[in-house]
Motif scaffolding. Structure first.
Motif, PDB file in Angstrom:
ATOM      1  N   VAL A 114       0.847  -1.205   0.000  1.00 43.65           N
ATOM      2  CA  VAL A 114       0.000   0.000   0.000  1.00 43.65           C
ATOM      3  C   VAL A 114       0.877   1.249   0.000  1.00 43.65           C
ATOM      4  O   VAL A 114       2.004   1.227   0.494  1.00 43.65           O
ATOM      5  N   HIS A 115       0.336   2.331  -0.540  1.00 46.62           N
ATOM      6  CA  HIS A 115       1.038   3.616  -0.451  1.00 46.62           C
ATOM      7  C   HIS A 115       0.681   4.313   0.855  1.00 46.62           C
ATOM      8  O   HIS A 115      -0.447   4.192   1.336  1.00 46.62           O
ATOM      9  N   ASP A 116       1.639   5.011   1.397  1.00 45.83           N
ATOM     10  CA  ASP A 116       1.426   5.686   2.678  1.00 45.83           C
ATOM     11  C   ASP A 116       2.423   6.844   2.764  1.00 45.83           C
ATOM     12  O   ASP A 116       3.252   7.011   1.860  1.00 45.83           O
ATOM     13  N   HIS A 185      10.017  -2.405 -14.374  1.00 45.36           N
ATOM     14  CA  HIS A 185       9.945  -3.573 -15.266  1.00 45.36           C
ATOM     15  C   HIS A 185       8.482  -3.871 -15.622  1.00 45.36           C
ATOM     16  O   HIS A 185       8.189  -4.487 -16.644  1.00 45.36           O
ATOM     17  N   GLY A 186       7.573  -3.421 -14.761  1.00 45.99           N
ATOM     18  CA  GLY A 186       6.139  -3.727 -14.887  1.00 45.99           C
ATOM     19  C   GLY A 186       5.618  -4.058 -13.503  1.00 45.99           C
ATOM     20  O   GLY A 186       6.401  -4.421 -12.621  1.00 45.99           O
ATOM     21  N   VAL A 187       4.304  -3.924 -13.314  1.00 43.67           N
ATOM     22  CA  VAL A 187       3.767  -4.194 -11.960  1.00 43.67           C
ATOM     23  C   VAL A 187       3.006  -5.516 -11.910  1.00 43.67           C
ATOM     24  O   VAL A 187       2.078  -5.742 -12.673  1.00 43.67           O
ATOM     25  N   TYR A 315      22.257  -1.508 -20.352  1.00 39.95           N
ATOM     26  CA  TYR A 315      22.244  -2.674 -19.459  1.00 39.95           C
ATOM     27  C   TYR A 315      20.982  -2.722 -18.597  1.00 39.95           C
ATOM     28  O   TYR A 315      20.850  -3.584 -17.743  1.00 39.95           O
ATOM     29  N   ASN A 316      20.089  -1.780 -18.780  1.00 43.70           N
ATOM     30  CA  ASN A 316      18.870  -1.729 -17.969  1.00 43.70           C
ATOM     31  C   ASN A 316      17.743  -1.133 -18.821  1.00 43.70           C
ATOM     32  O   ASN A 316      17.252  -0.039 -18.568  1.00 43.70           O
ATOM     33  N   PRO A 317      17.333  -1.878 -19.877  1.00 45.26           N
ATOM     34  CA  PRO A 317      16.381  -1.302 -20.838  1.00 45.26           C
ATOM     35  C   PRO A 317      15.027  -0.946 -20.237  1.00 45.26           C
ATOM     36  O   PRO A 317      14.307  -0.120 -20.798  1.00 45.26           O
TER      37      PRO A 317
HETATM   38  C1  FAD Z   1       7.605  -2.883  -9.408  1.00 42.16           C
HETATM   39  C2  FAD Z   1       9.023  -2.396  -9.521  1.00 42.16           C
HETATM   40  C3  FAD Z   1       9.760  -2.680 -10.665  1.00 42.16           C
HETATM   41  C4  FAD Z   1      11.074  -2.212 -10.783  1.00 42.16           C
HETATM   42  N1  FAD Z   1      11.770  -2.503 -11.934  1.00 42.16           N
HETATM   43  C5  FAD Z   1      13.042  -2.048 -12.066  1.00 42.16           C
HETATM   44  C6  FAD Z   1      13.816  -2.310 -13.237  1.00 42.16           C
HETATM   45  O1  FAD Z   1      13.343  -2.988 -14.151  1.00 42.16           O
HETATM   46  N2  FAD Z   1      15.078  -1.797 -13.331  1.00 42.16           N
HETATM   47  C7  FAD Z   1      15.622  -1.050 -12.314  1.00 42.16           C
HETATM   48  O2  FAD Z   1      16.750  -0.610 -12.431  1.00 42.16           O
HETATM   49  N3  FAD Z   1      14.916  -0.784 -11.202  1.00 42.16           N
HETATM   50  C8  FAD Z   1      13.658  -1.259 -11.047  1.00 42.16           C
HETATM   51  N4  FAD Z   1      12.947  -0.970  -9.917  1.00 42.16           N
HETATM   52  C9  FAD Z   1      13.497   0.023  -8.987  1.00 42.16           C
HETATM   53  C10 FAD Z   1      14.583  -0.485  -8.087  1.00 42.16           C
HETATM   54  O3  FAD Z   1      14.296  -1.823  -7.720  1.00 42.16           O
HETATM   55  C11 FAD Z   1      14.716   0.373  -6.826  1.00 42.16           C
HETATM   56  O4  FAD Z   1      13.459   0.482  -6.193  1.00 42.16           O
HETATM   57  C12 FAD Z   1      15.148   1.777  -7.084  1.00 42.16           C
HETATM   58  O5  FAD Z   1      16.357   1.762  -7.806  1.00 42.16           O
HETATM   59  C13 FAD Z   1      15.367   2.526  -5.772  1.00 42.16           C
HETATM   60  O6  FAD Z   1      16.307   1.862  -5.022  1.00 42.16           O
HETATM   61  P1  FAD Z   1      17.068   2.509  -3.786  1.00 42.16           P
HETATM   62  O7  FAD Z   1      18.191   1.602  -3.425  1.00 42.16           O
HETATM   63  O8  FAD Z   1      17.378   3.941  -4.035  1.00 42.16           O
HETATM   64  O9  FAD Z   1      16.011   2.563  -2.612  1.00 42.16           O
HETATM   65  P2  FAD Z   1      14.996   1.489  -2.056  1.00 42.16           P
HETATM   66  O10 FAD Z   1      14.933   1.686  -0.599  1.00 42.16           O
HETATM   67  O11 FAD Z   1      15.249   0.156  -2.563  1.00 42.16           O
HETATM   68  O12 FAD Z   1      13.680   2.081  -2.751  1.00 42.16           O
HETATM   69  C14 FAD Z   1      12.459   2.015  -2.260  1.00 42.16           C
HETATM   70  C15 FAD Z   1      11.627   2.920  -3.148  1.00 42.16           C
HETATM   71  O13 FAD Z   1      10.845   2.130  -4.015  1.00 42.16           O
HETATM   72  C16 FAD Z   1       9.479   2.478  -3.830  1.00 42.16           C
HETATM   73  N5  FAD Z   1       8.700   1.257  -4.024  1.00 42.16           N
HETATM   74  C17 FAD Z   1       8.933   0.041  -3.498  1.00 42.16           C
HETATM   75  N6  FAD Z   1       7.992  -0.819  -3.900  1.00 42.16           N
HETATM   76  C18 FAD Z   1       7.129  -0.126  -4.667  1.00 42.16           C
HETATM   77  C19 FAD Z   1       5.930  -0.459  -5.348  1.00 42.16           C
HETATM   78  N7  FAD Z   1       5.420  -1.683  -5.326  1.00 42.16           N
HETATM   79  N8  FAD Z   1       5.291   0.509  -6.032  1.00 42.16           N
HETATM   80  C20 FAD Z   1       5.778   1.774  -6.061  1.00 42.16           C
HETATM   81  N9  FAD Z   1       6.914   2.152  -5.442  1.00 42.16           N
HETATM   82  C21 FAD Z   1       7.577   1.208  -4.760  1.00 42.16           C
HETATM   83  C22 FAD Z   1       9.413   2.986  -2.396  1.00 42.16           C
HETATM   84  O14 FAD Z   1       8.286   3.808  -2.220  1.00 42.16           O
HETATM   85  C23 FAD Z   1      10.706   3.757  -2.300  1.00 42.16           C
HETATM   86  O15 FAD Z   1      10.571   4.997  -2.913  1.00 42.16           O
HETATM   87  C24 FAD Z   1      11.646  -1.457  -9.757  1.00 42.16           C
HETATM   88  C25 FAD Z   1      10.913  -1.193  -8.588  1.00 42.16           C
HETATM   89  C26 FAD Z   1       9.611  -1.646  -8.472  1.00 42.16           C
HETATM   90  C27 FAD Z   1       8.829  -1.337  -7.224  1.00 42.16           C
END
Ligand code: FAD
Length: 368
Positions: A114-116, A185-187, A315-317
């Motif tokens: 959930v968002h919060d 990547h997609g939800v 490397y991250n399309p």
């Molecule tokens: C569904 C999804 C797909 C992703 N796909 C890719 C990808 O293909 N390539 C890539 O490089 N990175 C992808 N990411 C992003 C990556 O995994 C990291 O979340 C991002 O780089 C931030 O990392 P961080 O270490 O800064 O902080 P972290 O602490 O890891 O980041 C957490 C952040 O992600 C947000 N978050 C977590 N889960 C969700 C969610 N379900 N919906 C919305 N926001 C969410 C939080 O609100 C917070 O802002 C994806 C993330 C999600 C949620």
């Protein structure tokens, strides 16, 4: 009035349901476990506000990337509990310390996503780490708007479609808003996640990006069970794109179209960048779309290494491109609707996709 006939035309951002002045739009799960808006037609006053805030109906222009950086959080523990390099926490700390509010995705008591929001540093912990489930926005857009009107700084994080939904919902640019999207990547379906969890025992902890086995070889931790991500049925069905939302195959919000100020991603191509050292603990790639985003990053006081945006995307399309729709996507769902648990297991355990993922892992190891 919003009327979703073609499911590829609804990204599930929930902006329509929150903007409705009659509160007559509810989000209801379909048989695949994704939420779609359903309008109570007797209560609808035909104001068309729902259509005006829909990212699928109002597609903005692409935005240029102003800058692209590699960075890490200097605190090893925070970096370890973050999915990439921990940039989210750096940005969020800065906003909280400035008296602002941070919105993000967390698990609730049923392990739904959930968002919060939070106004404290401690309150950031549940937002850390990627949750690979489409989060329920709830009242977050309305709450963010209230804080913005009070003049509070707001950092809103989410997927590109959620940021696009927020921006359209607000209908005006607030200088005190910083919108940050994750590369996406997609939800995956919340219903599939719920089904998968029912088969797991003693779930006291969930971590989709457990780095104790390394950033690249991350594991999925559910309760006491820890598996390599290529060995987990839920993750395999996600990474092979079977369980992601139909709209993700033609995402309306990528390439800066969401209106985000910053995009956060994994710097998977770090090995190809000689100026950077890869310690396999996670490094963030940051794409900056606005001067507001750049200013917030600079206030964080960390080392920002300039990197070429094209070398990051190579490397991250997923940063730029939509996910590919698998040929057997419809077949997967046909089977899932009849026998959810069996289908997840079948596609996760015995599938060609799993072999392909394993094969890729072996090749990666050999190349090392
Ligand atoms: C569904 C999804 C797909 C992703 N796909 C890719 C990808 O293909 N390539 C890539 O490089 N990175 C992808 N990411 C992003 C990556 O995994 C990291 O979340 C991002 O780089 C931030 O990392 P961080 O270490 O800064 O902080 P972290 O602490 O890891 O980041 C957490 C952040 O992600 C947000 N978050 C977590 N889960 C969700 C969610 N379900 N919906 C919305 N926001 C969410 C939080 O609100 C917070 O802002 C994806 C993330 C999600 C949620």
């Amino acid at each position: 009035m919003i009327d979703v006939k073609d499911k590829s035309q609804c990204c599930g951002c929930e902006a329509c349901s929150q903007r409705c002045p009659q509160a007559c739009i509810t989000m209801q799960e379909d048989e695949r476990g994704f939420r779609y808006p359903v309008v109570d037609q007797d209560a609808c006053i035909d104001c068309h506000l729902c259509e005006q805030v829909c990212p699928c109906l109002n597609k903005p222009e692409e935005k240029e990337t102003l800058a692209c950086f590699a960075a890490i959080h200097p605190d090893g523990e925070i970096r370890h509990s973050s999915s990439s390099g921990g940039i989210f926490t750096l940005l969020a700390d800065r906003v909280i310390n400035n008296g602002g509010v941070v919105f993000g995705a967390r698990f609730n008591e049923k392990w739904e996503v959930v968002h919060d929001y939070t106004e404290t540093i401690e309150g950031l912990t549940p937002f850390r780490g990627s949750k690979y489930v489409q989060s329920e926005i709830g009242k977050s857009y309305i709450q963010a708007e209230e804080f913005l009107k009070q003049g509070r700084e707001v950092l809103f994080t989410g997927t590109p479609c959620q940021i696009a939904g927020l921006k359209l919902f607000l209908r005006k640019d607030y200088p005190n808003l910083i919108a940050v999207e994750v590369a996406c990547h997609g939800v995956p379906s919340p219903g599939v996640w719920r089904n998968y969890l029912q088969g797991q025992q003693n779930v006291a902890e969930v971590n989709f990006r457990d780095k104790s086995t390394g950033w690249r070889n991350y594991s999925v931790l559910i309760g006491r069970k820890k598996r390599h991500h290529d060995d987990d049925d839920y993750m395999i069905c996600y990474l092979t794109n079977h369980t992601i939302r139909e709209s993700c195959f033609a995402c309306p919000s990528k390439q800066g179209k969401s209106g985000a100020d910053i995009l956060m991603a994994d710097l998977w191509g770090i090995k190809a960048l000689p100026s950077l050292q890869d310690d396999n603990k996670g490094t963030s790639a940051i794409l900056v779309y606005s001067s507001r985003g750049l200013s917030l990053l600079q206030q964080c006081g960390i080392d920002l290494t300039d990197v070429e945006v094209d070398s990051v995307i190579k490397y991250n399309p997923s940063i730029r491109d939509c996910a590919h729709r698998p040929d057997d996507y419809d077949l997967f769902w046909k089977k899932y609707v009849k026998t959810p648990k069996w289908t997840l297991k079948r596609y996760g355990s015995m599938s060609f996709s799993k072999m392909l993922l394993r094969f890729k892992r072996i090749i990666r190891k050999m190349m090392k």
